[in-house]
Design a protein around this motif. Structure first.
Motif, PDB file in Angstrom:
ATOM      1  N   THR A  29      18.579  -7.580 -28.424  1.00  0.00           N
ATOM      2  CA  THR A  29      19.123  -8.849 -28.903  1.00  0.00           C
ATOM      3  C   THR A  29      19.378  -8.778 -30.404  1.00  0.00           C
ATOM      4  N   VAL A  30      20.508  -9.373 -30.822  1.00  0.00           N
ATOM      5  CA  VAL A  30      20.817  -9.475 -32.247  1.00  0.00           C
ATOM      6  C   VAL A  30      21.039 -10.940 -32.588  1.00  0.00           C
ATOM      7  N   TRP A  31      20.594 -11.312 -33.767  1.00  0.00           N
ATOM      8  CA  TRP A  31      20.830 -12.658 -34.285  1.00  0.00           C
ATOM      9  C   TRP A  31      21.901 -12.538 -35.366  1.00  0.00           C
ATOM     10  N   VAL A  32      22.944 -13.359 -35.256  1.00  0.00           N
ATOM     11  CA  VAL A  32      24.104 -13.206 -36.129  1.00  0.00           C
ATOM     12  C   VAL A  32      24.439 -14.518 -36.817  1.00  0.00           C
ATOM     13  N   ASP A  33      25.177 -14.371 -37.894  1.00  0.00           N
ATOM     14  CA  ASP A  33      25.749 -15.520 -38.594  1.00  0.00           C
ATOM     15  C   ASP A  33      27.251 -15.471 -38.357  1.00  0.00           C
ATOM     16  N   ALA A  34      27.753 -16.417 -37.591  1.00  0.00           N
ATOM     17  CA  ALA A  34      29.170 -16.403 -37.229  1.00  0.00           C
ATOM     18  C   ALA A  34      29.641 -17.823 -36.965  1.00  0.00           C
ATOM     19  N   LYS A  35      30.931 -18.037 -37.133  1.00  0.00           N
ATOM     20  CA  LYS A  35      31.539 -19.331 -36.853  1.00  0.00           C
ATOM     21  C   LYS A  35      31.976 -19.377 -35.394  1.00  0.00           C
ATOM     22  N   ILE A  36      30.987 -19.465 -34.513  1.00  0.00           N
ATOM     23  CA  ILE A  36      31.229 -19.509 -33.070  1.00  0.00           C
ATOM     24  C   ILE A  36      30.432 -20.670 -32.498  1.00  0.00           C
ATOM     25  N   ASP A  37      31.060 -21.486 -31.694  1.00  0.00           N
ATOM     26  CA  ASP A  37      30.380 -22.624 -31.089  1.00  0.00           C
ATOM     27  C   ASP A  37      29.414 -22.155 -30.009  1.00  0.00           C
ATOM     28  N   VAL A  38      28.354 -22.926 -29.831  1.00  0.00           N
ATOM     29  CA  VAL A  38      27.383 -22.619 -28.779  1.00  0.00           C
ATOM     30  C   VAL A  38      28.048 -22.744 -27.420  1.00  0.00           C
ATOM     31  N   GLY A  39      27.801 -21.778 -26.561  1.00  0.00           N
ATOM     32  CA  GLY A  39      28.395 -21.783 -25.237  1.00  0.00           C
ATOM     33  C   GLY A  39      29.675 -20.981 -25.135  1.00  0.00           C
ATOM     34  N   THR A  40      30.230 -20.550 -26.264  1.00  0.00           N
ATOM     35  CA  THR A  40      31.436 -19.730 -26.230  1.00  0.00           C
ATOM     36  C   THR A  40      31.146 -18.421 -25.508  1.00  0.00           C
ATOM     37  N   MET A  41      32.069 -18.020 -24.637  1.00  0.00           N
ATOM     38  CA  MET A  41      31.894 -16.780 -23.884  1.00  0.00           C
ATOM     39  C   MET A  41      32.258 -15.595 -24.766  1.00  0.00           C
ATOM     40  N   VAL A  42      31.292 -14.693 -24.934  1.00  0.00           N
ATOM     41  CA  VAL A  42      31.450 -13.525 -25.798  1.00  0.00           C
ATOM     42  C   VAL A  42      31.436 -12.275 -24.933  1.00  0.00           C
ATOM     43  N   VAL A  43      32.335 -11.352 -25.212  1.00  0.00           N
ATOM     44  CA  VAL A  43      32.418 -10.107 -24.448  1.00  0.00           C
ATOM     45  C   VAL A  43      31.220  -9.226 -24.780  1.00  0.00           C
ATOM     46  N   THR A  44      30.476  -8.836 -23.735  1.00  0.00           N
ATOM     47  CA  THR A  44      29.322  -7.967 -23.926  1.00  0.00           C
ATOM     48  C   THR A  44      29.532  -6.579 -23.340  1.00  0.00           C
ATOM     49  N   GLU A  45      30.509  -6.434 -22.444  1.00  0.00           N
ATOM     50  CA  GLU A  45      30.838  -5.125 -21.891  1.00  0.00           C
ATOM     51  C   GLU A  45      32.354  -5.016 -21.784  1.00  0.00           C
ATOM     52  N   GLY A  46      32.875  -3.884 -22.231  1.00  0.00           N
ATOM     53  CA  GLY A  46      34.313  -3.666 -22.195  1.00  0.00           C
ATOM     54  C   GLY A  46      35.011  -3.973 -23.494  1.00  0.00           C
ATOM     55  N   ALA A  47      34.262  -4.239 -24.563  1.00  0.00           N
ATOM     56  CA  ALA A  47      34.882  -4.587 -25.839  1.00  0.00           C
ATOM     57  C   ALA A  47      35.683  -3.434 -26.417  1.00  0.00           C
ATOM     58  N   GLN A  48      35.301  -2.193 -26.075  1.00  0.00           N
ATOM     59  CA  GLN A  48      36.006  -1.033 -26.631  1.00  0.00           C
ATOM     60  C   GLN A  48      37.436  -0.926 -26.106  1.00  0.00           C
ATOM     61  N   LYS A  49      37.772  -1.645 -25.041  1.00  0.00           N
ATOM     62  CA  LYS A  49      39.108  -1.583 -24.460  1.00  0.00           C
ATOM     63  C   LYS A  49      40.032  -2.667 -25.003  1.00  0.00           C
ATOM     64  N   LEU A  50      39.533  -3.526 -25.877  1.00  0.00           N
ATOM     65  CA  LEU A  50      40.290  -4.709 -26.278  1.00  0.00           C
ATOM     66  C   LEU A  50      40.966  -4.525 -27.629  1.00  0.00           C
ATOM     67  N   ARG A  51      42.007  -5.331 -27.792  1.00  0.00           N
ATOM     68  CA  ARG A  51      42.639  -5.483 -29.090  1.00  0.00           C
ATOM     69  C   ARG A  51      43.041  -6.944 -29.234  1.00  0.00           C
ATOM     70  N   GLU A  52      43.352  -7.371 -30.445  1.00  0.00           N
ATOM     71  CA  GLU A  52      43.644  -8.774 -30.710  1.00  0.00           C
ATOM     72  C   GLU A  52      44.794  -9.258 -29.828  1.00  0.00           C
ATOM     73  N   GLY A  53      44.550 -10.371 -29.131  1.00  0.00           N
ATOM     74  CA  GLY A  53      45.566 -10.979 -28.291  1.00  0.00           C
ATOM     75  C   GLY A  53      45.640 -10.420 -26.893  1.00  0.00           C
ATOM     76  N   ALA A  54      44.821  -9.440 -26.553  1.00  0.00           N
ATOM     77  CA  ALA A  54      44.863  -8.866 -25.209  1.00  0.00           C
ATOM     78  C   ALA A  54      44.378  -9.884 -24.189  1.00  0.00           C
TER      79      ALA A  54
END
Length: 404
Positions: free
Chosen positions: A346-371
């Motif tokens: 687990t990591v604790w981060v400082d980010a402008k993300i709302d609680v409950g937002t779905m974050v990619v945890t697997e497969g991020a290496q295949k993504l690019r902006e807007g995919a």
């Protein structure tokens, strides 16, 4: 000629494989009059339902297919900061009992570990000389007092025999006699040694008949109903010390038991050699289970305010630093984050993300902006799951049951 023919066949096979897997590029499809979507429909699926990991990567995230990823809802969790140290206990008050005078011991009552109260008699020295000196001083005081009384009576009767000077000198002698009585009483009191504080007696080698000299340490008294545990923490603990109020301590003498203590003070500077700060904590010891001098394992724990927490696999890295990919209505969006703490997975981060937002945890290496992304079977914050039909790409039929 054979080499040229082999080369042509190889290029043809590679081109056909590319067209089947990724579809024809839009310019090429336009030239030969074929729709790009029709070629992409023939692409094999790596994950079933036409949603394989090798999704087309044309402009906008692919030529009609979305990348399958696993997402997790961002939650808030407190971070528990823990510091461990080794400390040594001392009694709240510890006194060395010493003799103020020299003499022979005539009475001694030193039983090790005996609880004494403040003022209890521990030892007496031979005091015959001091008792006689007190009697002499008291006799001189009585004589001086009688003289002053007689002179005052004569002065009252208007007899000029006693002058004012004579009466004043008599009063001075009376004061000196009173002081001599006080000194004699102090010398006599010094022959009796009493407990200065309440606590437990230590060992003593003094016995009746022993000859003591002045300032000889006779025994010790420890007031151990409260122990002071002193320990050192690293420099990074300064911020934690300002918020922490309690510590947990344990000792090998009582395995499995944890004692609570209160931080009472800490040093105002960092040691230049050890780069640590000295801390003192008080531990209640009403049953005297714990002894001064014991070694303690000290644990200092402080829980922070809830912060954004994610699995460590959600963190991606780029030239600009760390970021995570979020599911923005089916489109991948990179959000920069600052890693504050890390523990296990687990990591604790400082980010402008709302609680409950779905974050990619697997497969991020295949993504690019807007995919375009899809998460079949992913759990949403409300516990519901996305239906399988939602995972299909636009223009592609839902996967049908093979039994039909």
């Amino acid at each position: 000629m054979r080499k040229i023919l082999t080369l042509v066949v190889a290029v043809t096979i590679l081109t056909a494989a590319y067209a089947v897997t990724f579809g024809l590029p839009t310019p090429v499809a336009a030239m030969i009059g074929v729709s790009p979507e029709s070629t992409s429909k023939a692409a094999p699926s790596a994950g079933g339902g036409g949603q394989g990991a090798g999704a087309a990567r044309g402009p906008g995230g692919g030529a009609g297919r979305a990348t399958t990823v696993v997402t997790t809802a961002l939650t808030l969790q407190p971070y528990e900061s823990t510091l461990n140290a080794i400390g040594t206990a001392t009694a709240l008050r510890s006194i060395d009992v010493a003799s103020n005078a020299s003499g022979t011991v005539t009475e001694a009552d030193f039983t090790a570990n005996r609880t004494v109260a403040a003022g209890d008699v521990l030892l007496r020295l031979d005091a015959r000389t001091q008792a006689l000196n007190l009697e002499i001083a008291q006799a001189n005081l009585k004589q001086a007092s009688d003289t002053v009384t007689r002179y005052e009576r004569i002065r009252t009767s208007a007899n000029a025999t006693v002058t004012e000077v004579t009466l004043s000198e008599a009063r001075v002698q009376q004061s000196l006699a009173e002081a001599a009585v006080g000194l004699a009483q102090v010398a006599l009191d010094d022959r009796t040694i009493r407990a200065p504080i309440a606590g437990q007696l230590g060992l003593s080698n003094v016995e009746v008949g022993s000859l003591l000299t002045a300032n000889t340490v006779i025994s010790t008294i420890d007031q151990s109903n409260i122990l002071v545990v002193e320990f050192e923490l690293p420099e990074r603990a300064i911020g934690l010390l300002k918020k922490a109020k309690t510590v947990s301590v344990g000792t090998a003498s009582f395995r499995g038991r944890v004692f609570e203590g209160d931080i009472v003070s800490f040093d105002s500077r960092i040691d230049s050699v050890t780069r640590s700060v000295t801390v003192k904590a008080q531990v209640a010891n009403p049953d005297n289970l714990l002894w001064p001098g014991m070694t303690f394992a000290v644990r200092l724990t402080q829980e922070s305010e809830p912060m954004a927490a994610l699995p460590s696999t959600a963190i991606a890295w780029s030239r600009s630093g760390s970021n995570v990919w979020v599911d923005a209505d089916g489109v991948a969006k990179a959000v920069p984050v600052t890693i504050l703490f890390r523990r296990d997975d687990t990591v604790w981060v400082d980010a402008k993300i709302d609680v409950g937002t779905m974050v990619v945890t697997e497969g991020a290496q295949k993504l690019r902006e807007g995919a375009r992304i899809t998460t079949p079977g992913a759990k949403r914050p409300d516990g519901a799951q996305k239906p399988d039909g939602a995972a299909k790409a636009p223009g592609q039929p839902a996967k049908q049951d093979a039994s039909k």
